[in-house]
Design a protein around this motif. Structure first.
Motif, PDB file in Angstrom:
ATOM      1  N   TYR A 206      -1.678   2.779  -6.411  1.00  0.00           N
ATOM      2  CA  TYR A 206      -2.933   3.136  -5.753  1.00  0.00           C
ATOM      3  C   TYR A 206      -3.954   3.541  -6.810  1.00  0.00           C
ATOM      4  O   TYR A 206      -3.610   4.076  -7.865  1.00  0.00           O
ATOM      5  CB  TYR A 206      -2.731   4.291  -4.770  1.00  0.00           C
ATOM      6  N   GLU A 233      -4.660  -4.002  -5.563  1.00  0.00           N
ATOM      7  CA  GLU A 233      -4.368  -5.390  -5.233  1.00  0.00           C
ATOM      8  C   GLU A 233      -5.023  -6.295  -6.271  1.00  0.00           C
ATOM      9  O   GLU A 233      -6.194  -6.122  -6.603  1.00  0.00           O
ATOM     10  CB  GLU A 233      -4.888  -5.721  -3.841  1.00  0.00           C
ATOM     11  N   CYS A 234      -4.229  -7.218  -6.807  1.00  0.00           N
ATOM     12  CA  CYS A 234      -4.768  -8.172  -7.783  1.00  0.00           C
ATOM     13  C   CYS A 234      -5.405  -9.349  -7.055  1.00  0.00           C
ATOM     14  O   CYS A 234      -5.069  -9.665  -5.907  1.00  0.00           O
ATOM     15  CB  CYS A 234      -3.660  -8.664  -8.715  1.00  0.00           C
ATOM     16  N   GLU A 236      -6.510 -12.980  -5.754  1.00  0.00           N
ATOM     17  CA  GLU A 236      -5.713 -14.133  -5.334  1.00  0.00           C
ATOM     18  C   GLU A 236      -5.723 -15.206  -6.420  1.00  0.00           C
ATOM     19  O   GLU A 236      -6.756 -15.436  -7.071  1.00  0.00           O
ATOM     20  CB  GLU A 236      -6.268 -14.697  -4.031  1.00  0.00           C
ATOM     21  N   ASN A 251      -1.602 -12.037  -0.788  1.00  0.00           N
ATOM     22  CA  ASN A 251      -1.823 -10.678  -1.291  1.00  0.00           C
ATOM     23  C   ASN A 251      -0.827 -10.369  -2.403  1.00  0.00           C
ATOM     24  O   ASN A 251       0.352 -10.687  -2.310  1.00  0.00           O
ATOM     25  CB  ASN A 251      -1.655  -9.652  -0.173  1.00  0.00           C
ATOM     26  N   HIS A 252      -1.363  -9.724  -3.443  1.00  0.00           N
ATOM     27  CA  HIS A 252      -0.517  -9.398  -4.601  1.00  0.00           C
ATOM     28  C   HIS A 252      -0.749  -7.939  -4.970  1.00  0.00           C
ATOM     29  O   HIS A 252      -1.871  -7.524  -5.260  1.00  0.00           O
ATOM     30  CB  HIS A 252      -0.865 -10.306  -5.785  1.00  0.00           C
ATOM     31  N   PHE A 253       0.319  -7.148  -4.940  1.00  0.00           N
ATOM     32  CA  PHE A 253       0.233  -5.727  -5.228  1.00  0.00           C
ATOM     33  C   PHE A 253       0.910  -5.421  -6.561  1.00  0.00           C
ATOM     34  O   PHE A 253       1.537  -6.287  -7.174  1.00  0.00           O
ATOM     35  CB  PHE A 253       0.871  -4.940  -4.085  1.00  0.00           C
ATOM     36  N   ASP A 256       4.095  -7.101  -8.384  1.00  0.00           N
ATOM     37  CA  ASP A 256       4.380  -8.467  -7.941  1.00  0.00           C
ATOM     38  C   ASP A 256       4.336  -9.428  -9.122  1.00  0.00           C
ATOM     39  O   ASP A 256       3.485  -9.304 -10.008  1.00  0.00           O
ATOM     40  CB  ASP A 256       3.361  -8.917  -6.885  1.00  0.00           C
ATOM     41  N   CYS A 276       1.205  -8.352 -11.576  1.00  0.00           N
ATOM     42  CA  CYS A 276       0.057  -7.542 -11.158  1.00  0.00           C
ATOM     43  C   CYS A 276       0.221  -6.137 -11.729  1.00  0.00           C
ATOM     44  O   CYS A 276       1.226  -5.468 -11.497  1.00  0.00           O
ATOM     45  CB  CYS A 276      -0.019  -7.494  -9.629  1.00  0.00           C
ATOM     46  N   GLY A 280      -5.097  -3.319 -11.402  1.00  0.00           N
ATOM     47  CA  GLY A 280      -5.588  -4.373 -10.525  1.00  0.00           C
ATOM     48  C   GLY A 280      -5.872  -5.685 -11.226  1.00  0.00           C
ATOM     49  O   GLY A 280      -6.522  -6.560 -10.640  1.00  0.00           O
TER      50      GLY A 280
END
Length: 353
Positions: A206, A233-234, A236, A251-253, A256, A276, A280
């Motif tokens: 976060y 979140e990175c 797309e 979605n990529h956190f 990932d 990721c 971010g």
């Protein structure tokens, strides 16, 4: 009925000092005050007359006449008592030309209020005295806030304008903040007292949106308001041209991992796996898929290729060399082209005779 058939009105003005009315309707004046008594009467109807009866045998004359200010001189017939003393006490009467009268009784008295209670720290008081008109101003030491009025005045009634002395409350801000993001983490650097600071952070994955810290205010609230924690979140990723992404969602956190591969006859330029990160961003740029040329082969023997590789990038050059005693029939230099083919077919090494 004529205007001057009524008793005149008397108005008291205290430009210096203090005065007030007691329960008997008398004007109680502090010694040394300046008192103006105005008999309200229309000047064009004639001049009123001031007279006064002394309470004691001491007498003193006082100047009288129409007021000098433009807005007052047509209506106010004034007697002035400067630096009033006890000998000036008495009943002052204004009489109109038609004999109508009105009176005001003056009492000169040093009015005292009770001494304020003993002041104890953290309360601070600046007290002028306890005579009428004198004031007490209250404040608190740093780290405390004042509960109650910060000001009290000794009234002509002999009482303070505030009947309760204020007190000081220790300033402390709460350990929890209403409405704060439940994922927000707090680090209280030096307690929760006045001017204390709290540092904000978010758990892994976060990012902090808003101020990184806040300070405890005298209002017992933290300022500024707490931030929020937003999931990292990175961006797309799109599959490379002539390639693909293996098992990737939209979605990529944080944490990932994305894997890339290329179509047949294309090779990967860059990292085959990227992850990721907490800020971010991706650990590496997305790779590209580029056409390549395979090592040229020939059934004939007696030659070698420099440099020797399994695959060659587009634009790469190779040299074809023959063994000793053999002569190359064909091009000595070949270039890998955009379509994955060589610029010419490989030649043949033949006996040199």
């Amino acid at each position: 009925m004529r205007y001057d058939d009524h008793p005149p009105t008397i108005k008291a003005n205290i430009p210096t000092g203090s005065a007030g009315e007691n329960a008997a309707g008398e004007l109680v004046v502090r010694p040394g005050s300046v008192v103006h008594l105005d008999c309200i009467f229309y000047r064009k109807l004639g001049n009123p007359r001031w007279t006064w009866k002394k309470i004691n045998n001491l007498t003193r004359s006082h100047p009288f006449g129409w007021a000098l200010a433009r807005e007052e001189r047509l209506w106010r017939f004034r007697v002035s008592i400067f630096s009033i003393q006890a000998r000036d006490e008495g009943e002052f009467t204004c009489t109109t030309p038609r004999g109508q009268t009105n009176s005001i009784r003056i009492v000169v008295q040093t009015i005292q209020c009770p001494l304020p209670p003993v002041i104890e720290s953290p309360l601070i008081a600046v007290i002028e005295g306890n005579h009428a008109g004198q004031k007490a101003v209250y404040s608190c030491l740093d780290g405390f806030r004042l509960i109650g009025s910060n000001f009290s005045e000794c009234l002509t009634s002999g009482a303070w304008s505030e009947n309760k002395q204020p007190f000081c409350e220790l300033i402390q801000c709460p350990y929890d903040m209403d409405g704060a993001d439940p994922r927000l983490e707090f680090d209280f650097l030096n307690g929760v007292g006045y001017q204390a600071m709290v540092k904000f952070s978010c758990p892994p994955g976060y990012q902090l949106i808003g101020p990184t810290n806040a300070t405890c205010q005298s209002s017992m609230n933290w300022f500024p308001s707490p931030p929020s924690c937003q999931v990292v979140e990175c961006a797309e990723l799109l599959p490379p041209l002539n390639g693909r992404i293996k098992e990737s969602g939209s979605n990529h956190f944080v944490g990932d991992v994305v894997k890339f591969s290329c179509n047949r006859n294309f090779q990967l330029l860059g990292q085959s796996e990227i992850s990721c990160m907490e800020n971010g961003t991706w650990s590496f740029s997305a790779p590209q898929c580029q056409m390549f040329c395979s090592n040229p082969t020939s059934p004939a023997s007696g030659y070698k290729i420099v440099p020797q590789k399994a695959n060659y990038e587009v634009g790469a050059n190779i040299q074809v060399l023959c063994d000793s005693g053999l002569k190359l029939q064909g091009r000595k230099w070949l270039t890998c082209q955009q379509d994955g083919s060589w610029s010419a077919s490989i030649g043949i090494c033949m006996n040199n005779f």
